[in-house]
Design an enzyme around this catalytic site. Structure first.
Site, PDB file in Angstrom:
ATOM      1  N   ALA A  20       0.855  -1.184   0.000  1.00  0.00           N
ATOM      2  CA  ALA A  20       0.000   0.000   0.000  1.00  0.00           C
ATOM      3  C   ALA A  20       0.893   1.237   0.000  1.00  0.00           C
ATOM      4  O   ALA A  20       2.049   1.180   0.403  1.00  0.00           O
ATOM      5  CB  ALA A  20      -0.918  -0.013   1.213  1.00  0.00           C
ATOM      6  N   SER A  21       0.361   2.382  -0.453  1.00  0.00           N
ATOM      7  CA  SER A  21       1.186   3.577  -0.621  1.00  0.00           C
ATOM      8  C   SER A  21       0.453   4.811  -0.107  1.00  0.00           C
ATOM      9  O   SER A  21      -0.727   4.754   0.247  1.00  0.00           O
ATOM     10  CB  SER A  21       1.537   3.767  -2.103  1.00  0.00           C
ATOM     11  OG  SER A  21       2.177   2.628  -2.625  1.00  0.00           O
ATOM     12  N   ASN A  22       1.171   5.935  -0.086  1.00  0.00           N
ATOM     13  CA  ASN A  22       0.592   7.221   0.288  1.00  0.00           C
ATOM     14  C   ASN A  22       0.945   8.261  -0.772  1.00  0.00           C
ATOM     15  O   ASN A  22       1.964   8.144  -1.450  1.00  0.00           O
ATOM     16  CB  ASN A  22       1.144   7.708   1.635  1.00  0.00           C
ATOM     17  CG  ASN A  22       0.844   6.747   2.763  1.00  0.00           C
ATOM     18  OD1 ASN A  22      -0.272   6.279   2.894  1.00  0.00           O
ATOM     19  ND2 ASN A  22       1.853   6.448   3.567  1.00  0.00           N
TER      20      ASN A  22
END
Length: 376
Positions: free
Chosen positions: A138-140
């Protein structure tokens, strides 16, 4: 790819189907609605660059952990295209491949098939929650528009969480073609163009979308014939093909793989292939032929409207949200990732089965959509 650097023309084949025809000069021979000539030239040039570097320095001259590896060799454009296609299946086919290789109809014997089905079950929705290193993928990202910047321009902060090692490692890249392209950012190893980055006009990043990338189907097998299934009251035959793969340190292995009209048959733990039922799935990315076109247009976008248009025209983002901003201070978010397109009737039928079928309900808890394959 037939043609190549010498002729500057080519055909891209998927199986027996020609999905692309292009020329480096002249009008686009646009057989399925995308920029075939640019993409063929991109793939061919990227391949030629790798091959030229390998020829110049040799395997021993390649830096890093793979220096001198015996498997370092020239590649063909079709291999690069196939690899790009495989990346699209990160959240679907790549996660389910382990359940395809040993699927056999009831009573069949296959000496090469594993004696046991993998016990660990993790069904992805957006993407696998772990990588080769165990890190989250997952990323931001944050996109700031005119109202939140001192000079009224846009600013992007990207924090992708792909593993930075192995097959999904990012590499830093800047691509410049005078008068046509000047883009900087990062891309997954072995892929052309820039996946996350910016040019003078726009900047964008990605995070993993929480949407579904595939739908599973429970088939009702035809009485007395487990290689056929019933749909809308009629029997439909499964298809099969012998597939041979090379195995490191061993002889090649041949398996018979099976398909329904939806896609590959699966030997999923607890839901094997019986005389009464079987499991198959349909991949939302399997026909995604505009993946490279999507990013080529994003890399060359001259405005936020151009960036949006790339998403609208190609709809080829495989599994990501997009967070973007522009030099004139616009900020934009969208989830345009390839997603199963279920009719309202199909959704209603699924929701009804959630109440009445424990298997459908159990699969749903793992964010897997299990549909009834016996009815349109």
């Amino acid at each position: 790819v037939k043609g190549g650097p010498a002729s500057k023309s080519g055909q891209i084949h998927v199986g027996d189907r020609i999905v692309g025809v292009g020329q480096a000069k002249g009008p686009v021979q646009d057989v399925i609605g995308w920029r075939i000539d640019d993409v063929v030239e991109l793939i061919t040039a990227f391949t030629a660059g790798w091959n030229a570097q390998l020829e110049a320095v040799g395997a021993d001259g390649i830096s890093g952990w793979c220096s001198g590896a015996e498997w370092l060799r020239p590649i063909a454009p079709v291999e690069l295209y196939a690899y790009a296609k495989s990346i699209q299946l990160t959240a679907s086919g790549a996660q389910l491949a382990r359940y395809m290789g040993n699927i056999q109809p009831p009573g069949a014997t296959d000496a090469a098939a594993p004696s046991a089905t993998p016990a660990a079950v993790e069904v992805p929705s957006g993407a696998s929650s772990s990588s080769e290193s165990g890190a989250s993928v997952a990323s931001n990202a944050w996109a700031f528009g005119a109202e939140r910047s001192e000079n009224g321009g846009g600013m992007l902060m990207a924090n992708p969480h792909f593993p930075w090692e192995g097959g999904l490692r990012f590499w830093e890249v800047q691509l410049s073609v005078p008068g046509e392209l000047d883009v900087y950012g990062a891309q997954l190893t072995g892929l052309p163009a820039v996946g996350i980055g910016f040019n003078e006009d726009v900047a964008w990043s990605h995070t993993v979308s929480d949407g579904n990338r595939f739908t599973a189907y429970k088939l009702t097998m035809a009485p007395g014939d487990p290689t056929s299934y019933v749909k809308d009251g009629a029997n439909k035959a499964l298809t099969s093909e012998d597939v041979t793969v090379e195995v490191a340190g061993a002889e090649p292995v041949t398996r018979k793989l099976w398909w329904s009209e939806y896609g590959p048959m699966l030997d999923f733990p607890g839901m094997g292939w019986t005389e009464q039922s079987a499991l198959t799935y349909r991949d939302a990315n399997i026909t995604n032929d505009e993946f490279l076109d999507q990013y080529l247009d994003m890399n060359q976008a001259g405005s936020m409207e151009d960036l949006k248009k790339a998403h609208e025209e190609h709809q080829a983002i495989p599994l990501f949200n997009t967070i973007a901003t522009s030099a004139d201070g616009q900020a934009w978010y969208a989830d345009t990732a390839a997603t199963p397109n279920l009719s309202p009737e199909a959704i209603a039928a699924f929701e009804e089965r959630l109440k009445s079928d424990p298997i459908t309900a159990t699969a749903n808890k793992s964010k897997a959509i299990l549909l009834d394959g016996s009815t349109s």
